[in-house]
Design an enzyme around this catalytic site. Structure first.
Site, PDB file in Angstrom:
ATOM      1  CB  CYS A 129     -16.661 -30.617   7.722  1.00 12.61           C
ATOM      2  SG  CYS A 129     -15.540 -29.195   7.784  1.00 12.61           S
TER       3      CYS A 129
ATOM      4  CG  HIS B  19     -10.979 -28.091   6.589  1.00 10.89           C
ATOM      5  ND1 HIS B  19     -12.159 -28.756   6.862  1.00 10.89           N
ATOM      6  CD2 HIS B  19     -10.136 -28.398   7.624  1.00 10.89           C
ATOM      7  CE1 HIS B  19     -12.044 -29.424   8.001  1.00 10.89           C
ATOM      8  NE2 HIS B  19     -10.826 -29.213   8.480  1.00 10.89           N
TER       9      HIS B  19
ATOM     10  CB  CYS C  41     -16.042 -26.206   4.921  1.00 11.43           C
ATOM     11  SG  CYS C  41     -14.318 -26.591   5.293  1.00 11.43           S
TER      12      CYS C  41
ATOM     13  CD  GLU D 190     -14.232 -27.749   1.744  1.00  9.68           C
ATOM     14  OE1 GLU D 190     -14.934 -28.755   1.518  1.00  9.68           O
ATOM     15  OE2 GLU D 190     -13.184 -27.788   2.449  1.00  9.68           O
TER      16      GLU D 190
END
Length: 206
Positions: A97, A70, A100, A72
């Site tokens: 999410c 991801h 993260c 992040e």
């Protein structure tokens, strides 16, 4: 009432948002999930950045070709465990999410800002706080107003309409809960045909 973009100039946003959107667009054109993220220190300087690479190749020591890649996570992964970062803020194009947000807490940064909501996978306000989260709280703010607060959501949806139009998950959720956004997202070019961020944004301005 349908939600529409109403501001054509992402570059007019304060730093570091333009860079977040550039990374988001880079991910979109590469055919992976369009999210970009940067870390900003207490002086307002970008100290790290990352983008989603789930469906992309490794580069610059960032995670890639895994569902953990991801944006992040890739922005946070270089932080040393020897320090805490209470004045460092993570900026992301899309609402983080569960993974993260938990990573932000574990990295000991002070805050998270996000541009657009993610009604399907976003976890703001949905994590059951642990004692660690109470000891190391995150200040979370978002979304932005106008085009900047909707365009990343539309781009994410457009990616899913391209990648898994008939699959489970994001697309059927939007068809059920936000059908107006399906029509708006379909105005955007598919990743292989994508041109520039500005031109894509202009297609959903009303």
């Amino acid at each position: 009432m349908p939600r529409v973009c109403c501001h054509p100039r992402v570059e007019s946003l304060p730093v570091p948002w333009p860079r977040v959107f550039e990374l988001m667009w880079e991910a979109y054109v590469a055919g992976t999930i369009p999210v970009g993220a940067v870390l900003v220190d207490g002086a307002g300087q970008i100290v790290a950045e990352g983008r989603n690479r789930i469906f992309d190749e490794p580069r610059d020591g960032q995670l890639a070709a895994t569902r953990l890649a991801h944006a992040e996570i890739n922005a946070l992964v270089g932080l040393s465990p020897e320090h805490r970062y209470p004045y460092t803020t993570l900026y992301s194009a899309l609402e983080p999410c569960h993974l993260c947000l938990a990573a932000a807490t574990s990295s000991r940064i002070g805050g998270v800002r996000y541009a657009a909501c993610d009604p399907y996978g976003g976890a703001v306000g949905r994590l059951l706080p642990s004692e660690d989260m109470r000891v190391h709280p995150l200040v979370v703010e978002g979304p932005l107003e106008g085009a900047a607060g909707l365009f990343p959501e539309l781009l994410h949806l457009r990616h899913m309409l391209w990648r898994v139009p008939d699959g489970p998950g994001v697309v059927p959720f939007y068809r059920r809960e936000h059908p107006d956004l399906i029509a708006l997202a379909l105005r955007l070019p598919e990743p292989p045909a994508a041109s520039t961020l500005g031109e894509a944004l202009a297609t959903v301005i009303e």
